[in-house]
Design a protein around this motif. Structure first.
Motif, PDB file in Angstrom:
ATOM      1  N   SER A 195       4.181  11.451  -2.368  1.00  0.00           N
ATOM      2  CA  SER A 195       2.723  11.383  -2.307  1.00  0.00           C
ATOM      3  C   SER A 195       2.165  12.084  -3.548  1.00  0.00           C
ATOM      4  CB  SER A 195       2.219  12.053  -1.028  1.00  0.00           C
ATOM      5  OG  SER A 195       0.823  11.884  -0.936  1.00  0.00           O
ATOM      6  N   ARG A 196       1.580  11.331  -4.464  1.00  0.00           N
ATOM      7  CA  ARG A 196       1.218  11.849  -5.790  1.00  0.00           C
ATOM      8  C   ARG A 196      -0.224  11.502  -6.141  1.00  0.00           C
ATOM      9  NH1 ARG A 196       6.130  12.869  -7.954  1.00  0.00           N
ATOM     10  NH2 ARG A 196       5.373  13.065 -10.087  1.00  0.00           N
ATOM     11  N   PRO A 197      -1.161  11.948  -5.318  1.00  0.00           N
ATOM     12  CA  PRO A 197      -2.553  11.600  -5.611  1.00  0.00           C
ATOM     13  C   PRO A 197      -2.971  12.065  -7.002  1.00  0.00           C
ATOM     14  CG  PRO A 197      -2.364  12.637  -3.453  1.00  0.00           C
ATOM     15  CD  PRO A 197      -1.038  12.773  -4.122  1.00  0.00           C
ATOM     16  N   PHE A 198      -3.708  11.240  -7.676  1.00  0.00           N
ATOM     17  CA  PHE A 198      -4.318  11.530  -8.973  1.00  0.00           C
ATOM     18  C   PHE A 198      -3.298  11.691 -10.100  1.00  0.00           C
ATOM     19  CE2 PHE A 198      -7.344  13.571  -5.855  1.00  0.00           C
ATOM     20  CZ  PHE A 198      -8.291  12.581  -5.900  1.00  0.00           C
ATOM     21  N   GLU A 199      -2.012  11.460  -9.819  1.00  0.00           N
ATOM     22  CA  GLU A 199      -1.000  11.660 -10.850  1.00  0.00           C
ATOM     23  C   GLU A 199      -0.639  10.316 -11.464  1.00  0.00           C
ATOM     24  OE1 GLU A 199       3.256  12.673 -12.288  1.00  0.00           O
ATOM     25  OE2 GLU A 199       2.562  11.070 -10.940  1.00  0.00           O
ATOM     26  N   LYS A 200      -0.120  10.353 -12.660  1.00  0.00           N
ATOM     27  CA  LYS A 200       0.105   9.125 -13.416  1.00  0.00           C
ATOM     28  C   LYS A 200       1.066   8.161 -12.717  1.00  0.00           C
ATOM     29  CE  LYS A 200       0.988   7.276 -17.950  1.00  0.00           C
ATOM     30  NZ  LYS A 200       1.614   7.457 -19.248  1.00  0.00           N
ATOM     31  N   ASN A 201       2.113   8.699 -12.084  1.00  0.00           N
ATOM     32  CA  ASN A 201       3.133   7.826 -11.497  1.00  0.00           C
ATOM     33  C   ASN A 201       2.924   7.555 -10.010  1.00  0.00           C
ATOM     34  OD1 ASN A 201       4.701   7.705 -13.979  1.00  0.00           O
ATOM     35  ND2 ASN A 201       5.042   9.897 -13.602  1.00  0.00           N
ATOM     36  N   ASN A 246     -12.965  17.959  -1.167  1.00  0.00           N
ATOM     37  CA  ASN A 246     -11.704  17.599  -0.522  1.00  0.00           C
ATOM     38  C   ASN A 246     -11.618  16.077  -0.627  1.00  0.00           C
ATOM     39  OD1 ASN A 246      -9.802  16.787   1.565  1.00  0.00           O
ATOM     40  ND2 ASN A 246      -9.790  18.953   2.126  1.00  0.00           N
ATOM     41  N   GLY A 247     -10.766  15.603  -1.523  1.00  0.00           N
ATOM     42  CA  GLY A 247     -10.772  14.183  -1.875  1.00  0.00           C
ATOM     43  C   GLY A 247     -10.125  13.300  -0.833  1.00  0.00           C
ATOM     44  N   HIS A 248     -10.478  12.013  -0.904  1.00  0.00           N
ATOM     45  CA  HIS A 248      -9.729  11.052  -0.092  1.00  0.00           C
ATOM     46  C   HIS A 248      -8.322  10.962  -0.670  1.00  0.00           C
ATOM     47  CE1 HIS A 248      -9.125   7.965   2.820  1.00  0.00           C
ATOM     48  NE2 HIS A 248      -8.926   7.016   1.930  1.00  0.00           N
ATOM     49  N   GLY A 249      -8.210  10.860  -1.991  1.00  0.00           N
ATOM     50  CA  GLY A 249      -6.944  11.026  -2.720  1.00  0.00           C
ATOM     51  C   GLY A 249      -5.713  10.521  -2.022  1.00  0.00           C
ATOM     52  N   THR A 250      -5.602   9.216  -1.845  1.00  0.00           N
ATOM     53  CA  THR A 250      -4.468   8.681  -1.081  1.00  0.00           C
ATOM     54  C   THR A 250      -3.202   8.578  -1.896  1.00  0.00           C
ATOM     55  OG1 THR A 250      -5.105   6.426  -1.682  1.00  0.00           O
ATOM     56  CG2 THR A 250      -5.939   7.282   0.419  1.00  0.00           C
ATOM     57  N   GLY A 251      -3.353   8.474  -3.228  1.00  0.00           N
ATOM     58  CA  GLY A 251      -2.178   8.241  -4.053  1.00  0.00           C
ATOM     59  C   GLY A 251      -1.915   6.774  -4.332  1.00  0.00           C
ATOM     60  N   THR A 252      -2.836   5.907  -3.912  1.00  0.00           N
ATOM     61  CA  THR A 252      -2.730   4.516  -4.379  1.00  0.00           C
ATOM     62  C   THR A 252      -3.416   4.462  -5.745  1.00  0.00           C
ATOM     63  OG1 THR A 252      -4.812   3.754  -3.391  1.00  0.00           O
ATOM     64  CG2 THR A 252      -2.844   3.622  -2.019  1.00  0.00           C
ATOM     65  N   PRO A 253      -2.897   3.613  -6.644  1.00  0.00           N
ATOM     66  CA  PRO A 253      -3.501   3.542  -7.978  1.00  0.00           C
ATOM     67  C   PRO A 253      -5.004   3.267  -7.887  1.00  0.00           C
ATOM     68  CG  PRO A 253      -1.428   2.331  -7.931  1.00  0.00           C
ATOM     69  CD  PRO A 253      -1.705   2.763  -6.520  1.00  0.00           C
ATOM     70  N   GLU A 254      -5.381   2.361  -7.018  1.00  0.00           N
ATOM     71  CA  GLU A 254      -6.762   1.906  -6.902  1.00  0.00           C
ATOM     72  C   GLU A 254      -7.693   3.008  -6.364  1.00  0.00           C
ATOM     73  OE1 GLU A 254      -8.097  -1.101  -7.501  1.00  0.00           O
ATOM     74  OE2 GLU A 254      -9.929  -1.064  -6.313  1.00  0.00           O
ATOM     75  N   ASN A 255      -7.321   3.593  -5.219  1.00  0.00           N
ATOM     76  CA  ASN A 255      -8.215   4.584  -4.611  1.00  0.00           C
ATOM     77  C   ASN A 255      -8.543   5.711  -5.574  1.00  0.00           C
ATOM     78  OD1 ASN A 255      -9.486   6.077  -2.144  1.00  0.00           O
ATOM     79  ND2 ASN A 255      -8.168   7.559  -3.168  1.00  0.00           N
ATOM     80  N   ASP A 256      -7.504   6.279  -6.182  1.00  0.00           N
ATOM     81  CA  ASP A 256      -7.724   7.491  -6.960  1.00  0.00           C
ATOM     82  C   ASP A 256      -8.565   7.203  -8.200  1.00  0.00           C
ATOM     83  OD1 ASP A 256      -6.084   8.346  -4.989  1.00  0.00           O
ATOM     84  OD2 ASP A 256      -4.473   9.078  -6.276  1.00  0.00           O
ATOM     85  N   LYS A 257      -8.353   6.011  -8.768  1.00  0.00           N
ATOM     86  CA  LYS A 257      -9.165   5.618  -9.922  1.00  0.00           C
ATOM     87  C   LYS A 257     -10.636   5.487  -9.512  1.00  0.00           C
ATOM     88  CE  LYS A 257      -9.299   1.399 -11.301  1.00  0.00           C
ATOM     89  NZ  LYS A 257      -8.828   0.041 -11.555  1.00  0.00           N
ATOM     90  N   MET A 258     -10.869   4.833  -8.371  1.00  0.00           N
ATOM     91  CA  MET A 258     -12.244   4.638  -7.907  1.00  0.00           C
ATOM     92  C   MET A 258     -12.890   5.954  -7.503  1.00  0.00           C
ATOM     93  SD  MET A 258     -13.116   1.636  -8.422  1.00  0.00           S
ATOM     94  CE  MET A 258     -14.732   1.962  -7.747  1.00  0.00           C
ATOM     95  N   GLU A 259     -12.089   6.839  -6.909  1.00  0.00           N
ATOM     96  CA  GLU A 259     -12.649   8.126  -6.499  1.00  0.00           C
ATOM     97  C   GLU A 259     -13.054   8.947  -7.726  1.00  0.00           C
ATOM     98  OE1 GLU A 259     -10.301  10.193  -3.600  1.00  0.00           O
ATOM     99  OE2 GLU A 259     -12.012  11.444  -3.020  1.00  0.00           O
ATOM    100  N   ASN A 260     -12.220   8.888  -8.766  1.00  0.00           N
ATOM    101  CA  ASN A 260     -12.569   9.553 -10.022  1.00  0.00           C
ATOM    102  C   ASN A 260     -13.880   8.993 -10.575  1.00  0.00           C
ATOM    103  OD1 ASN A 260     -11.338  11.276 -12.424  1.00  0.00           O
ATOM    104  ND2 ASN A 260     -12.234   9.445 -13.326  1.00  0.00           N
ATOM    105  N   PHE A 261     -13.964   7.661 -10.549  1.00  0.00           N
ATOM    106  CA  PHE A 261     -15.176   6.993 -11.040  1.00  0.00           C
ATOM    107  C   PHE A 261     -16.403   7.422 -10.226  1.00  0.00           C
ATOM    108  CE2 PHE A 261     -18.177   3.497 -10.682  1.00  0.00           C
ATOM    109  CZ  PHE A 261     -18.392   3.135 -12.000  1.00  0.00           C
ATOM    110  N   GLY A 262     -16.252   7.419  -8.915  1.00  0.00           N
ATOM    111  CA  GLY A 262     -17.363   7.783  -8.040  1.00  0.00           C
ATOM    112  C   GLY A 262     -17.794   9.231  -8.235  1.00  0.00           C
ATOM    113  N   ALA A 304       0.808  -1.219   0.000  1.00  0.00           N
ATOM    114  CA  ALA A 304       0.000   0.000   0.000  1.00  0.00           C
ATOM    115  C   ALA A 304       0.841   1.269   0.000  1.00  0.00           C
ATOM    116  CB  ALA A 304      -0.911   0.004   1.231  1.00  0.00           C
ATOM    117  N   LEU A 305       2.124   1.159   0.349  1.00  0.00           N
ATOM    118  CA  LEU A 305       2.923   2.373   0.576  1.00  0.00           C
ATOM    119  C   LEU A 305       3.800   2.736  -0.607  1.00  0.00           C
ATOM    120  CD1 LEU A 305       4.242   1.756   4.214  1.00  0.00           C
ATOM    121  CD2 LEU A 305       2.209   3.028   3.494  1.00  0.00           C
TER     122      LEU A 305
END
Lengths: 395, 419
Positions: free
Chosen positions: B227-233, B309-325, B215-216
């Motif tokens: 910490s790169r929430p919503f960013e490609k890398n 104010n997003g949850h935006g953790t910077g994990t690939p999964e979270n940010d993708k799902m948050e965008n979807f939601g 996760a880290l």
């Protein structure tokens, strides 16, 4: 604000005496001997859990493997409660509050690390070695099995309970406040049905170690609960147990033709600082008129055996003119599991139209068929709580 | 004054915050608006053999000499600092006598290595049986690691009323604490309370456990870029510490005593997920449900939310799902969303409370904090993430998302004072 009546329509009860309402009713109304394991954790006696048919409530082996005994117990008992309430088709909007402790540690790994590093002289070197031992020794699944909120998470995953999910922490108080807030939310119209409860596994060195530090534990073979505090040592014997309750607005329960076990009239809690003798008893006395303005006809005591709390609760009970039962003598003290398990026992007695035989030598008086039962909870360190239940008309 | 469901309005009249960026609300807020990162190399303990050697650590004054406090003590210190600031700002109650209950979001705690080593040495034996035999007389160990210990000590210090409620819903904990407080006021149980989220879990074992879940972030060479929430890398979250406290108060009671109203908590919504222990259901049902429930609870349409104010953790999964939601709830006209975690990392149990504080400041100052480290956009993230630089905006209502491991999702709506 409209206040709705809240009823109990299902219980999930597991203790050393067995699982489910019949096992507990039969054993406790007839009078039974405690089930104890005095050897495995000697000199600390524990009340062990019965064998559970896990597959009946947690059908996927993969789910079972993601948990350790504590989460399995809670998930299992939660399923019993949902089945007992006939509420399998209501889980999507069922709200959930769990009172949780921590999950199991990897005891052999801890002991291995202790052996190697407890006497290390160079902190930097020891820290590096600790990292190495943990990085190679810890299992990924164990982390999830240790997380307190993952008991609730597993209940959502295994049983599909997804209305909402909250996990309270804080020993006995957490359980009482979980029941209190689940009740209050339904009473004010936040949802129609909720699952609330807690689970506790006593057969664990990590918890025996923690609770022993408070000097409240009984050392040696089982002895009646009420005879322990006078001995000058602690009086708690830990007992594995789980208590889960399906709470429902009465209107909702009647509309779906659910069997109503009892009304949950009121739950109240406080936390006195216990700075002086008498404070906790006084706190409970102050709660009493709020939960049971019409008095009570019987009491199920949450006495754990912790000496100071014992004295406070006994002082409080002396002011009640009602027969008292002390389950901890037979099933031990179940910390987060105790309060909901005792509420389940009260609901069971009300639904059966009877009461329990004496559970401890100090239990006195009899009540043929009480219509109002008080459940007490005096935390081993902090927290006073009362719940009042009453008989409901059959649906 | 009542809301659309006939409930009392809930005002925020005091706030406190501590993060790796500093102590105090104002210091944190100005650094967030400046796009500064609090993520640094860990120096508190040895990091050899760790995959991740960076974190958002809070350096406590009492640790300056090199002694490291255990997690429950760190949580207590940080929560205590935030509560002190919040209660002082609210000017409510007297010192040591706050007229309402405490809702404390915090991590689970357990006996830690220094104490196990101490007991092992005393027992001259590494086994649990031997350690248990010598724990008698170590009352400090017992009280330190009881789950109710931190809450009880804070309740005693601040003189809060009734039994303190300690709770955990993983990464949604801080939001859950606020929700419980809001409900208590709406229910009429109290006219004021303190809601806190606090976490101080950065130690080797916790880092290893999260690493085992992959996760880290392991971008150890550039801590402030990790910490790169919503960013490609983006490649994982950065574990952090911190605390926030909010004094919540019945709006009319607060007005009547002339309190400064910072804003309102106008809605809260939750929805549990039953899909997986660490991932959300790909259909997004639970996070969409939590967002919609929060909007319904606040009586707002999606179009009335001007910032998330997003949850935006910077994990690939979270940010993708948050965008979807976000797209599922807001459609084409999704408001801007940014992640405070790009700067302060993921403060776990504290995150929901800290982000509520920063959401209220966003409304007060009309300024959106940025999502930093936005170097390369991710084509699958289609939202305006307020990249790299803070921006002026008129904001009346903010949705703050918190999505937790174990499927516990909570969203809050924060609003300005009614005109």
């Amino acid at each position: 604000m409209i206040r709705r009546q809240v009823v109990i329509t299902g219980t999930g009860l597991v203790s050393a005496l067995g699982e489910g309402p019949d096992a507990h009713w039969n054993a406790l109304s007839a009078g039974t001997a405690p089930v104890v394991d005095e050897a495995s954790y000697a000199p600390w006696t524990v009340h062990p859990l019965p064998a559970l048919s896990l597959d009946t409530q947690i059908p996927k082996k993969g789910d079972q493997r993601q948990m350790e005994p504590w989460q399995r117990l809670g998930t299992y008992a939660a399923g019993l409660a949902i089945d007992d309430a006939g509420a399998r088709d209501l889980v999507a909007d069922m709200h959930l509050i769990v009172a949780a402790g921590g999950g199991e540690r990897d005891v052999p790994l801890d002991e291995q690390v202790n052996a190697e590093l407890a006497n290390a002289n160079d902190p930097a070197q020891a820290g590096a070695r600790l990292n190495e031992l943990l990085a190679t020794g810890l299992r990924p699944t164990l982390f999830l099995a240790q997380l307190s909120n993952l008991l609730a998470g597993n209940i959502s995953i295994v049983h599909g309970v997804t209305g909402s999910s909250r996990t309270f922490m804080g020993e006995e108080s957490a359980a009482a406040d979980a029941v209190r807030i689940a009740h209050a939310r339904l009473a004010e119209g936040r949802g129609e049905i909720a699952l609330v409860g807690g689970a506790f596994t006593a057969q664990r060195w990590d918890l025996v170690l923690l609770y022993r530090g408070g000097d409240g534990m009984w050392e040696g073979p089982h002895k009646p609960l009420s005879e322990r505090p006078a001995s000058g040592q602690g009086g708690m014997i830990l007992g594995g147990m789980a208590g889960f309750l399906v709470l429902e607005t009465e209107e909702h329960a009647r509309a779906r033709g659910a069997r109503i076990l009892a009304r949950l009239d009121s739950v109240a809690s406080d936390a006195s600082r216990r700075a002086a003798p008498g404070e906790a008893a006084e706190a409970a006395r102050a709660l009493l008129p709020r939960v049971a303005p019409e008095g009570v006809e019987a009491v199920i005591s949450g006495a754990s055996g912790a000496p100071d709390a014992w004295a406070e609760e006994e002082a409080f009970l002396r002011g009640l003119d009602a027969p008292v039962r002390r389950p901890a003598n037979l099933i031990g003290h179940g910390v987060e599991g105790a309060f909901p398990a005792h509420v389940a026992l009260a609901a069971l007695a009300l639904s059966r139209g009877g009461f329990y035989g004496r559970m401890d030598p100090a239990d006195s008086g009899d009540a043929a068929a009480p219509s109002r039962i008080l459940v007490t909870g005096f935390g081993q360190w902090r927290g006073e709580a009362l719940a009042a239940l009453s008989r409901a008309e059959k649906n | 004054m009542r809301d659309h469901l006939g409930r009392p309005l809930v005002a925020v009249t005091g706030m406190g915050a501590v993060t790796s960026l500093g102590f105090g609300v104002q210091d944190n807020w100005s650094r967030l608006l400046a796009g500064q990162s609090g993520i640094r190399r860990i120096t508190r303990f040895p990091t050899e053999h760790l995959k991740t050697t960076i974190a958002g650590c809070v350096d406590l004054p009492e640790e300056a000499g090199g002694e490291v406090l255990t997690s429950p003590l760190r949580v207590e210190r940080m929560a205590g600092f935030a509560m002190e600031e919040a209660v002082a700002a609210s000017i409510l109650g007297a010192k040591g006598s706050f007229p309402g209950p405490l809702f404390l979001g915090m991590p689970p705690v357990e006996v830690e290595w220094p104490d196990r080593f101490l007991l092992t040495r005393e027992a001259s034996n590494p086994s649990y049986a031997a350690m248990t035999a010598v724990t008698g007389g170590h009352r400090a160990i017992y009280e330190n690691y009881l789950f109710g210990g931190v809450g009880e000590r804070l309740a005693a210090r601040f003189g809060t009323r009734g039994a303190p409620i300690s709770l955990t819903t993983a990464c949604a904990t801080g939001a859950s604490a606020i929700q419980l407080g809001v409900e208590a006021i709406q229910r009429g149980e109290c006219t004021a309370c303190i809601a806190v989220g606090a976490d101080g879990s950065v130690h080797a074992e916790a880092l290893i456990r999260f690493s085992l879940l992959s996760a880290l972030s392991t971008r150890n060479e550039e801590p402030e870029k990790a910490s790169r929430p919503f960013e490609k890398n983006r490649a994982g979250f950065v574990m952090s510490e911190g605390a926030a406290a909010l004094v919540l108060e019945d709006y009319e009671a607060a007005r009547a005593r002339g309190a400064t109203i910072i804003g309102l908590v106008s809605g809260a919504g939750e929805r549990a997920d039953n899909f997986h222990r660490t991932r959300s259901n790909p259909d997004g049902r639970a996070i969409v449900g939590a967002m919609k429930n929060a909007l319904d609870d606040a009586g707002l349409e999606p179009g009335q939310i001007s910032y998330v104010n997003g949850h935006g953790t910077g994990t690939p999964e979270n940010d993708k799902m948050e965008n979807f939601g976000m797209r599922a709830v807001f459609g084409e006209n999704a408001p801007p969303i940014s992640s405070n975690k790009s700067m302060i990392g993921h403060t776990l149990s504290a995150a929901g409370a800290l982000e509520a504080v920063f959401s209220l400041l966003t409304i007060r100052d009309g300024r959106l904090p940025p999502t930093i480290n936005h170097d390369e956009p991710d084509p699958s993230i289609t939202l305006d993430v307020v990249p790299n630089v803070a921006r002026d905006a008129t904001v009346r209502h903010v949705l703050s998302n918190s999505f937790g491991f174990g499927g516990q999702n909570v969203c809050l709506v924060l609003s300005g004072e009614p005109a």
